[in-house]
Design a protein around this motif. Structure first.
Motif, mmCIF file in Angstrom:
data_model
loop_
_atom_site.group_PDB
_atom_site.id
_atom_site.type_symbol
_atom_site.label_atom_id
_atom_site.label_comp_id
_atom_site.label_asym_id
_atom_site.label_seq_id
_atom_site.Cartn_x
_atom_site.Cartn_y
_atom_site.Cartn_z
ATOM 1 N N TRP A 170 0.806 -1.149 -0.047
ATOM 2 C CA TRP A 170 0.127 -0.045 0.015
ATOM 3 C C TRP A 170 0.863 1.355 -0.147
ATOM 4 O O TRP A 170 0.448 2.344 -0.535
ATOM 5 N N ARG A 196 -5.899 1.645 3.331
ATOM 6 C CA ARG A 196 -5.342 0.416 4.109
ATOM 7 C C ARG A 196 -3.916 0.753 4.866
ATOM 8 O O ARG A 196 -2.859 0.066 5.023
ATOM 9 N N HIS A 207 -5.126 5.940 -2.202
ATOM 10 C CA HIS A 207 -4.007 5.925 -1.364
ATOM 11 C C HIS A 207 -3.184 7.111 -2.253
ATOM 12 O O HIS A 207 -3.122 7.319 -3.397
#
Length: 270
Positions: A170, A196, A207
């Motif tokens: 991640w 995450r 992200h």
């Protein structure tokens, strides 16, 4: 019979050192370093079978001769500076590791009203290297183990992420989802955020990495006392992700110094 020298480190010859005269035009360089830094230099010098002075001179000679490029040297200097610049917390801590109303001396400038307060983002510290608008390297912060802390190693450092490593998945996703085309060449310390990462306290949908030197939100009218900051952080809304609580504040001084305080630093009873 000629006296043989035993094994071990050779002793310095004071008389020989006193007679040595540097070549014309040479200058002496003096720098203050910590015991840990001295040990690190000595370790390399012993491996190379030279003195620390010769080690430093070899680095300068390599730079002058082009054997070491200035880009390589600057990169390593920046890594060293980043390790050195661990951000101090504004206040001293008690036995429960909670802050008490006793400012740390090195943070006095904050209480004098200096520095800009920015949002402390709650994610994972990473470093992205950019060249020509392209991401060429992704590193993550490694903190010392309990054993290393006992050995006096207190500051963290950066290590490379690895393709295919579950623990880096991640972080790499956040790095690749970040537009770096307009970033200047160099190494950029960032906070990796997303669904995450670290429980996603900012409730983000994707992200990404936020560079500390370019995109972190600034707050105005931030109090600078123990009780003022405690109360201010209790319900401080995140400007990066409105509707969620900000983790804390990082004060940035114009000369590069920083200091931080987080909501969870204060005693729970407060």
């Amino acid at each position: 019979m000629e006296e043989t020298r035993g094994r071990g480190r050779p002793r310095k010859d004071p008389e020989r050192l006193a007679r040595w005269t540097p070549p014309e035009g040479w200058s002496r360089l003096v720098a203050w370093i910590s015991p840990e830094e001295k040990k690190a230099l000595k370790r390399v010098a012993v491996e190379a079978e030279v003195s620390v002075a010769d080690l430093v001179r070899a680095l300068a000679g390599g730079l002058a001769a082009g054997a070491v490029t200035h880009e390589e040297l600057i990169g390593h200097v920046r890594k060293g500076l980043h390790v050195m610049e661990k951000i101090p917390t504004l206040f001293e801590r008690d036995a429960d590791f909670r802050v008490v109303d006793r400012p740390r001396p090195e943070c006095a400038w904050v209480f004098d009203g200096e520095g800009a307060p920015t949002e402390k983002l709650d994610g994972t510290n990473v470093r992205l290297t950019v060249r020509g608008g392209h991401l060429v390297r992704v590193e993550k912060r490694r903190n010392p183990t309990k054993l290393q802390k006992k050995q006096g190693i207190t500051d963290g450092w950066y290590v490379d992420t690895a393709e295919g490593a579950a623990e880096d998945k991640w972080i790499l996703a956040a790095a690749r989802n970040t537009d770096v085309t307009a970033w200047p060449d160099g190494e950029h310390s960032c906070e990796a955020l997303g669904p995450r990462i670290q429980g996603n306290p900012l409730e983000l949908d994707d992200h990404r990495c936020v560079p500390f030197n370019m995109e972190v939100p600034v707050y105005q009218e931030v109090p600078r006392s123990y009780t003022g900051l405690r109360d201010f952080l209790t319900g401080l809304d995140s400007r990066f992700a409105p509707g969620t609580l900000a983790e804390g504040i990082v004060f940035h001084h114009p000369d590069g110094r920083r200091a931080k305080i987080k909501r969870k630093d204060f005693p729970r009873s407060a």
